[in-house]
Scaffold this motif. Structure first.
Motif, PDB file in Angstrom:
ATOM      1  N   LEU A  50       1.020  -1.195  -0.193  1.00  0.00           N
ATOM      2  CA  LEU A  50       0.039  -0.118  -0.357  1.00  0.00           C
ATOM      3  C   LEU A  50       1.200   1.592  -0.117  1.00  0.00           C
ATOM      4  O   LEU A  50       0.124   2.342   0.191  1.00  0.00           O
ATOM      5  CB  LEU A  50      -0.922  -0.007   1.395  1.00  0.00           C
ATOM      6  N   VAL A  51       2.107   1.202   0.422  1.00  0.00           N
ATOM      7  CA  VAL A  51       3.199   2.654   0.567  1.00  0.00           C
ATOM      8  C   VAL A  51       3.373   2.779  -1.112  1.00  0.00           C
ATOM      9  O   VAL A  51       3.641   2.015  -2.122  1.00  0.00           O
ATOM     10  CB  VAL A  51       4.169   2.104   0.897  1.00  0.00           C
ATOM     11  N   PRO A  52       2.956   4.119  -1.290  1.00  0.00           N
ATOM     12  CA  PRO A  52       2.427   4.640  -3.259  1.00  0.00           C
ATOM     13  C   PRO A  52       4.170   4.939  -3.463  1.00  0.00           C
ATOM     14  O   PRO A  52       5.245   4.931  -2.732  1.00  0.00           O
ATOM     15  CB  PRO A  52       2.297   6.243  -2.500  1.00  0.00           C
ATOM     16  N   ALA A  53       4.149   4.531  -4.324  1.00  0.00           N
ATOM     17  CA  ALA A  53       5.358   4.668  -5.765  1.00  0.00           C
ATOM     18  C   ALA A  53       6.063   5.583  -5.089  1.00  0.00           C
ATOM     19  O   ALA A  53       5.169   7.485  -4.800  1.00  0.00           O
ATOM     20  CB  ALA A  53       5.476   4.530  -7.049  1.00  0.00           C
ATOM     21  N   ASN A  54       7.414   5.782  -4.910  1.00  0.00           N
ATOM     22  CA  ASN A  54       8.344   7.048  -4.918  1.00  0.00           C
ATOM     23  C   ASN A  54       8.332   7.797  -3.232  1.00  0.00           C
ATOM     24  O   ASN A  54       9.170   8.614  -3.024  1.00  0.00           O
ATOM     25  CB  ASN A  54       8.470   8.189  -5.772  1.00  0.00           C
ATOM     26  N   SER A  55       7.722   7.140  -2.597  1.00  0.00           N
ATOM     27  CA  SER A  55       8.164   7.402  -1.275  1.00  0.00           C
ATOM     28  C   SER A  55       8.851   6.910  -0.580  1.00  0.00           C
ATOM     29  O   SER A  55       9.750   6.474  -0.941  1.00  0.00           O
ATOM     30  CB  SER A  55       6.971   6.683  -0.165  1.00  0.00           C
ATOM     31  N   VAL A  56       9.247   7.644   0.298  1.00  0.00           N
ATOM     32  CA  VAL A  56      10.633   8.085   0.957  1.00  0.00           C
ATOM     33  C   VAL A  56      10.827   6.615   2.418  1.00  0.00           C
ATOM     34  O   VAL A  56      10.257   7.588   3.682  1.00  0.00           O
ATOM     35  CB  VAL A  56      11.362   9.009   1.539  1.00  0.00           C
ATOM     36  N   LEU A  57      11.313   6.092   2.667  1.00  0.00           N
ATOM     37  CA  LEU A  57      11.142   5.472   4.049  1.00  0.00           C
ATOM     38  C   LEU A  57      12.694   5.527   4.530  1.00  0.00           C
ATOM     39  O   LEU A  57      13.838   5.212   3.536  1.00  0.00           O
ATOM     40  CB  LEU A  57      10.899   4.365   3.749  1.00  0.00           C
ATOM     41  N   THR A  58      12.523   5.697   5.807  1.00  0.00           N
ATOM     42  CA  THR A  58      14.243   6.142   6.679  1.00  0.00           C
ATOM     43  C   THR A  58      14.416   5.508   7.830  1.00  0.00           C
ATOM     44  O   THR A  58      13.916   6.052   8.714  1.00  0.00           O
ATOM     45  CB  THR A  58      13.872   7.886   6.902  1.00  0.00           C
ATOM     46  N   PRO A  59      14.684   3.915   7.467  1.00  0.00           N
ATOM     47  CA  PRO A  59      15.277   3.114   8.811  1.00  0.00           C
ATOM     48  C   PRO A  59      16.272   2.751   9.537  1.00  0.00           C
ATOM     49  O   PRO A  59      17.207   2.760   8.566  1.00  0.00           O
ATOM     50  CB  PRO A  59      15.020   1.696   7.958  1.00  0.00           C
ATOM     51  N   HIS A  60      16.401   3.082  10.511  1.00  0.00           N
ATOM     52  CA  HIS A  60      17.582   2.522  10.968  1.00  0.00           C
ATOM     53  C   HIS A  60      18.101   1.193  10.994  1.00  0.00           C
ATOM     54  O   HIS A  60      17.076   0.429  10.122  1.00  0.00           O
ATOM     55  CB  HIS A  60      18.444   2.970  12.698  1.00  0.00           C
TER      56      HIS A  60
END
Length: 505
Positions: free
Chosen positions: A364-374
């Motif tokens: 469901l995460v939209p295309a080109n979204s930015v995920l910032t995990p450690h």
């Protein structure tokens, strides 16, 4: 700046030799001159310098450097590790030149007592270069371990001996431990991961005039993001702008006892240049938010937790800071993702919520979204890896698979794109390993997205600004005393640095 593999570095050298009509020995001489210039700029002629030389081309660099240092009146001595064995062609040429010019300055390893080396002497490692592809063992390992025991300043030419260019070492492998590495033309990938970066010390990139045509025309999936790259993508403000020009950022997060996280994000978004900032947070955080960041507009999203997320028109959303992983907020997030199709920034507990139901929510995460995990958040999302390099490779794979940007936070934060590219960030320091640092980064990237930067450029510029702010703050007040609030307060100076930076050639 492109990062090339060991094989492509060899091709780069060959292309330079052919294009510029020079010999390999002349290119080696050029590399030695670059090392000489750096040493002259940092150490006086009174210094005694021991250049420990192998039999290959890295040793040839060291032999040439010894001769050049002697010409500049340094007390330089070449130490040959294995003088009875055959030298490479170019190393043989430089050994002969040194024998003719200053034979008394050539020592053999078995003739010296390391305990008699003055404590203020410099040790230069010119033993193995980028062609090494197996762990050191036997006599070579013993020699390097002996050098590592010395407290002298240590410098490696191009790469620390024992270190691989493209992969990491086994835990128990032997490697020269340098204070400085004088790397030719570009970074090596192994310099950018904590398991092996510790051996390289401070990296100094030396331009030895390798072919610009080869660099431009040869592809690479790996880059080191420096000031030149950032200066090129930074957008100066139009003097005829208004606040609507710079977009609207909406930060969604906070829960009882964790309002500070979304408050930091909101202020960072404003400091990073967003025209307007809204905060969707539970009402328990109203007073905190209105006091800490009065420039932001508050929208009630629940009582003690985020119970609903509203998509503001023409706005960019960043979510997850201080969210919590309670069922109410998780349901609100799922409902929102089912109906939202624009790129957004996802951090912290929003990532943890996805990891709890990733088969359903990741899609469901939209295309080109930015995920910032450690690293631990990434592991929960995408699985374990055996090293930080393998984790970065997995991040590249997952960014392509899900058509997203993954900002894998760490020693050298990696921005991984859907096109299979990885951009290592060169700013930041250990002082930024502090609570709230990631919340500030989320606010910065959300703000840049709102201002019209692409997802990739918002991530690259955001990570660079974040790290640069940390570097400026640490320089003013130490790494130990650095807190997340300092990162926001130094964003202005970071922007000024980028605006007025002198392009590095």
């Amino acid at each position: 700046m492109k990062i090339f593999s060991s094989a492509k570095i060899k091709q780069w050298d060959a292309a330079t030799i052919a294009e510029q009509n020079i010999s390999s020995h002349e290119l080696m001489e050029r590399a030695a001159h670059a090392c000489l210039t750096w040493i002259k700029n940092n150490y006086s002629e009174e210094k005694t310098i021991y250049i420990v030389c192998g039999n290959g081309n890295n040793g040839g660099d060291g032999l040439a450097l010894t001769r050049l240092l002697i010409e500049e009146t340094y007390d330089a001595k070449a130490v040959l590790l294995n003088p009875e064995k055959e030298f490479s062609n170019d190393a043989s040429i430089n050994l002969k030149l040194l024998q003719e010019y200053a034979p008394q300055n050539i020592l053999h390893w078995n003739e010296i007592d390391l305990n008699n080396i003055p404590g203020d002497a410099i040790i230069v490692d010119a033993i193995f270069g980028t062609g090494l592809n197996r762990n050191l063992e036997g006599e070579f390992a013993e020699q390097i371990e002996a050098l590592n025991k010395l407290s002298n300043t240590k410098i490696s030419i191009d790469i620390p001996s024992g270190l691989f260019t493209d992969t990491l070492l086994n835990v128990d492998a032997t490697c020269f431990s340098a204070d400085y590495t004088l790397s030719f033309q570009t970074y090596k990938r192994s310099f950018l991961h904590p398991e092996t970066a510790k051996f390289a010390g401070k990296i100094k990139i030396l331009d030895i005039g390798l072919s610009k045509i080869f660099e431009e025309e040869t592809s690479s999936d790996f880059y080191a993001t420096g000031i030149n790259d950032i200066h090129a993508l930074y957008k100066p403000r139009n003097p005829f702008s208004h606040k609507g020009t710079f977009g609207t950022a909406v930060l969604v997060g906070g829960s009882y006892g964790k309002i500070g996280a979304v408050a930091l994000s909101a202020k960072a978004a404003l400091r990073a240049g967003a025209g307007k900032v809204f905060v969707q947070a539970p009402e328990c955080g109203y007073n905190v938010l209105q006091t800490f960041v009065p420039e932001a507009m508050f929208e009630n999203a629940g009582k003690d937790f985020v119970e609903k997320i509203v998509a503001e028109e023409n706005a960019v959303i960043g979510m997850g800071q201080g969210f919590g992983t309670n069922d109410v907020s998780a349901k609100a997030m799922e409902t929102f993702l089912n109906n939202y199709k624009n790129p957004l920034v996802i951090d912290a507990d929003a990532l943890n919520i996805i990891s709890q139901n990733k088969e359903k929510l990741l899609s469901l995460v939209p295309a080109n979204s930015v995920l910032t995990p450690h690293p631990k958040e990434f592991e929960r999302l995408f699985g374990k890896a055996n090293s930080s390099l393998e984790q970065t490779d997995l991040a590249i794979q997952k960014a392509k698979e899900h058509n997203i940007i993954i900002v894998l936070k760490g020693h050298r934060t990696a921005v991984c794109t859907p096109q299979g590219k990885c951009f290592y960030n060169l700013t930041g320091n250990a002082g930024m390993a502090t609570a709230g640092s990631g919340d500030v980064l989320t606010g910065i990237i959300t703000s840049l997205l709102a201002q019209g930067y692409s997802s990739e450029n918002a991530a690259k510029l955001g990570v660079y600004l974040h790290g640069l702010s940390g570097d400026i703050a640490a320089k003013e007040n130490s790494q130990e005393a650095l807190i997340a609030h300092d990162l926001m307060e130094h964003l202005g100076k970071a922007f000024l640095h980028i605006q007025h930076a002198t392009i590095q050639l």
